[in-house]
Design a protein around this motif. Structure first.
Motif, PDB file in Angstrom:
ATOM      1  N   ASN A 164       5.384 -64.116 -64.078  1.00 59.30           N
ATOM      2  CA  ASN A 164       4.739 -65.427 -63.974  1.00 59.30           C
ATOM      3  C   ASN A 164       3.235 -65.330 -63.770  1.00 59.30           C
ATOM      4  N   THR A 165       2.791 -64.335 -62.992  1.00 59.80           N
ATOM      5  CA  THR A 165       1.358 -64.240 -62.710  1.00 59.80           C
ATOM      6  C   THR A 165       0.527 -63.793 -63.915  1.00 59.80           C
ATOM      7  N   ALA A 167       1.218 -64.395 -66.927  1.00 63.27           N
ATOM      8  CA  ALA A 167       1.231 -65.568 -67.806  1.00 63.27           C
ATOM      9  C   ALA A 167       0.136 -66.542 -67.388  1.00 63.27           C
ATOM     10  N   LEU A 168      -0.017 -66.755 -66.073  1.00 67.40           N
ATOM     11  CA  LEU A 168      -1.098 -67.609 -65.579  1.00 67.40           C
ATOM     12  C   LEU A 168      -2.446 -67.016 -65.927  1.00 67.40           C
ATOM     13  N   ALA A 171      -3.245 -67.713 -69.495  1.00 68.37           N
ATOM     14  CA  ALA A 171      -3.539 -69.136 -69.689  1.00 68.37           C
ATOM     15  C   ALA A 171      -4.960 -69.461 -69.229  1.00 68.37           C
ATOM     16  N   TYR A 197      -2.996 -68.407 -75.400  1.00 66.36           N
ATOM     17  CA  TYR A 197      -1.934 -69.354 -75.052  1.00 66.36           C
ATOM     18  C   TYR A 197      -0.591 -68.896 -75.623  1.00 66.36           C
ATOM     19  N   ALA A 200       0.655 -66.150 -73.356  1.00 63.71           N
ATOM     20  CA  ALA A 200       1.068 -66.755 -72.090  1.00 63.71           C
ATOM     21  C   ALA A 200       2.384 -67.495 -72.234  1.00 63.71           C
ATOM     22  N   LYS A 204       5.869 -66.871 -70.290  1.00 62.90           N
ATOM     23  CA  LYS A 204       6.429 -67.960 -69.483  1.00 62.90           C
ATOM     24  C   LYS A 204       5.979 -69.286 -70.078  1.00 62.90           C
ATOM     25  N   THR A 206       6.115 -72.157 -68.984  1.00 60.06           N
ATOM     26  CA  THR A 206       5.464 -73.043 -68.016  1.00 60.06           C
ATOM     27  C   THR A 206       3.955 -72.839 -67.993  1.00 60.06           C
ATOM     28  N   SER A 207       3.470 -71.693 -68.468  1.00 61.80           N
ATOM     29  CA  SER A 207       2.030 -71.451 -68.496  1.00 61.80           C
ATOM     30  C   SER A 207       1.331 -72.318 -69.527  1.00 61.80           C
ATOM     31  N   ASN A 359       2.800 -71.088 -62.215  1.00 65.60           N
ATOM     32  CA  ASN A 359       1.972 -71.632 -63.299  1.00 65.60           C
ATOM     33  C   ASN A 359       1.627 -73.108 -63.121  1.00 65.60           C
ATOM     34  N   ILE A 362      -2.171 -74.332 -61.762  1.00 59.92           N
ATOM     35  CA  ILE A 362      -3.318 -74.676 -62.601  1.00 59.92           C
ATOM     36  C   ILE A 362      -3.847 -76.070 -62.274  1.00 59.92           C
TER      37      ILE A 362
END
Length: 525
Positions: A164-165, A167-168, A171, A197, A200, A204, A206-207, A359, A362
């Motif tokens: 998850n991180t 991916a953030l 993004a 993007y 990302a 994930k 969600t990113s 995510n 943001i």
């Protein structure tokens, strides 16, 4: 003596070249405050050790069994044994890349931590440069980034193994390139933004919450509803941008279709590919989840002070929406709607999983950028107020201190008791197992372990756990023996209290610290 008066001297609070180094220096200092130097060599542990070991398990299997990108697997062999551990979740580019580095430098988990940390830190730097350019103020920009980097869950997972991180991080890099496109109108920046993007979103989905907000802005301009750049379009000749946007969306959905098909063909049910919405839950469960979030998890997202200030700023953004820069206000509101929608779609996971919300963070920088930009454009005196800046950095300092204490609890406090009690002695057991002639492909039953892969990954051993096939049943043990289980490994003495285990502890071959190792044979023989 004659003195020349320098013109166009930049104010102390906006000197990009100087503050680049200050920003990097602060990242290093704050990382030490968070004890990253002490965490770096630790094995996976603490909150969501389960998911950490799942990610590492996929990486290890790439490393040991061949770099087959579209054929990932884990140590757990599955409840029925037929899948042989083949399963998939997010796009495995991080796992594959780390496995490649392990091929070059050997199996070192700190390499995984370093890769994730560098991606996130690059994202932080991109956010810093974007915010600095928007506000023309380096101090406010530093504050916005370090406020984000004071979320306990983000601090914990930045130097960790969960996808998850990064991916953030990707993004945030994508946002930086989109801002360059917004400012300079050069298409190359738009395509760079889409590329990051894409990465990302594949990792994930969600990113993509900020991407969806940008897509919403694009749609409003495409249909002539509003122009977001001082009366002009951000997307000049918008028709030509439809195909790139569409290709990104198609690529994302193509991956999820492949992942779903892959898991279905291998009988895998390890990872969630779908939703767990609030409307499928009864009222009692909904209330209990909310109580869990309120009593524990909310403090893991951010400390209460930041949550309250963010809520006040968001309310101000809504109240003064017409006076705030329309692009940032619109993007922030759409992201906020996306956050609420996501929480409704995945409400069930909120009871146990903080990392699902990484995510969504943001929203925090966008809230603060929008409101600070409003102050700069409409209330310059407040924007320049030294007292407001001091108050903001006091808030950040308190939040960083709070997260540092939280990290200490996660690794050296009660939050890590589970690892200390059940898995600590497995951290260095692998060479001993190999000295006994037990190869990594020799299947074992590991008890007790309520996860898919924690104990199996730590030992680097294929096999089964309580969760993936045993279920406290002698019948299940017999089934796994038929499927090739050769050894029983017990890591906690309480297992001996279970009657179903008794027929299988007659042939003890070794002990390692608190771990007992038995050779398995059918109780019917």
């Amino acid at each position: 003596m004659n003195f020349k008066i320098e013109k166009n001297i930049q104010p102390f609070y906006y000197q990009p070249k100087v503050y680049n180094w200050i920003f990097v220096g602060l990242l290093i200092v704050v990382s030490f405050v968070y004890q990253y130097h002490n965490i770096f060599l630790l094995r996976p542990q603490s909150l969501h050790q389960w998911r950490q070991c799942d990610c590492l398990s996929i990486t290890m299997n790439f490393f040991k069994e061949g770099m087959h990108f579209f054929n990932p697997s884990v140590h757990c062999q599955g409840a029925e044994g037929g899948m042989s551990g083949h399963t998939i979740s997010e796009f495995p580019i991080i796992y594959f890349f780390v496995a490649f580095l392990w091929q070059l430098f050997g199996h070192h988990e700190w390499i995984f931590r370093l890769v994730e940390m560098l991606i996130v830190f690059t994202g932080f730097f991109a956010l810093f440069k974007m915010t600095e350019d928007i506000l023309k103020d380096s101090l406010w920009a530093i504050g916005v980034v370090f406020l984000l980097f004071s979320s306990p869950m983000l601090v914990f997972y930045t130097n960790n193994f969960i996808a998850n991180t990064p991916a953030l991080g990707f993004a945030l890099i994508a946002l930086y390139f989109f801002w360059q496109f917004y400012k300079l109108k050069k298409k190359k920046y738009f395509y760079f933004s889409l590329l990051f993007y894409l990465v990302a979103g594949l990792i994930k989905i969600t990113s993509l919450i900020s991407f969806i907000a940008i897509l919403f802005v694009f749609a409003l301009e495409l249909f002539g509803i509003y122009k977001f750049k001082n009366g002009n379009r951000i997307f000049e000749k918008p028709i030509q941008y439809i195909l790139p946007f569409l290709l990104l969306v198609i690529a994302i959905f193509s991956w999820f279709y492949y992942a779903h098909s892959y898991n279905a063909s291998h009988g895998a049910g390890f990872f969630l590919i779908g939703v767990l919405p609030i409307w499928n839950l009864d009222n009692e469960i909904i209330i209990n989840i909310w109580k869990s979030v309120k009593s524990f998890w909310a403090d893991q997202y951010f400390n209460n002070s930041v949550l309250i200030v963010s809520a006040v700023f968001l309310l101000a953004l809504i109240v003064f929406f017409k006076k705030i820069n329309k692009f940032f206000a619109t993007v922030t509101i759409v992201i906020f709607i996306g956050v609420i929608s996501y929480l409704m779609l995945f409400y069930k996971v909120l009871a146990y999983h903080d990392y699902y919300l990484i995510n969504l963070l943001i929203i925090i920088p966008f809230i603060f950028i929008s409101v600070i930009l409003y102050l700069k454009e409409k209330h310059r005196q407040i924007f320049n107020s030294i007292f407001l800046r001091i108050a903001f950095f006091i808030l950040i300092g308190y939040s960083i201190s709070y997260s540092a204490k939280n990290i200490k609890e996660r690794y050296w406090g009660w939050m890590n008791n589970y690892h200390e009690k059940l898995y600590k002695d497995l951290e260095d057991i692998t060479p001993y197992l190999r000295s006994l002639g037990i190869e990594r492909t020799d299947k074992v039953i590991s008890l007790p372990d309520g996860s898919f892969n924690i104990s199996l990954y730590l030992m680097d051993q294929k096999g089964w756990t309580d969760f993936c096939g045993i279920s406290k049943s002698a019948e299940q043990i017999e089934n796994k023996i038929e499927l090739g289980a050769e050894y029983l490994i017990i890591t906690n003495k309480k297992v001996y209290e279970e009657k179903y285990v008794q027929p299988y502890i007659k042939n003890k071959i070794a002990s390692y610290k608190s771990v007992d190792i038995y050779e398995l044979s059918s109780s019917q023989e």
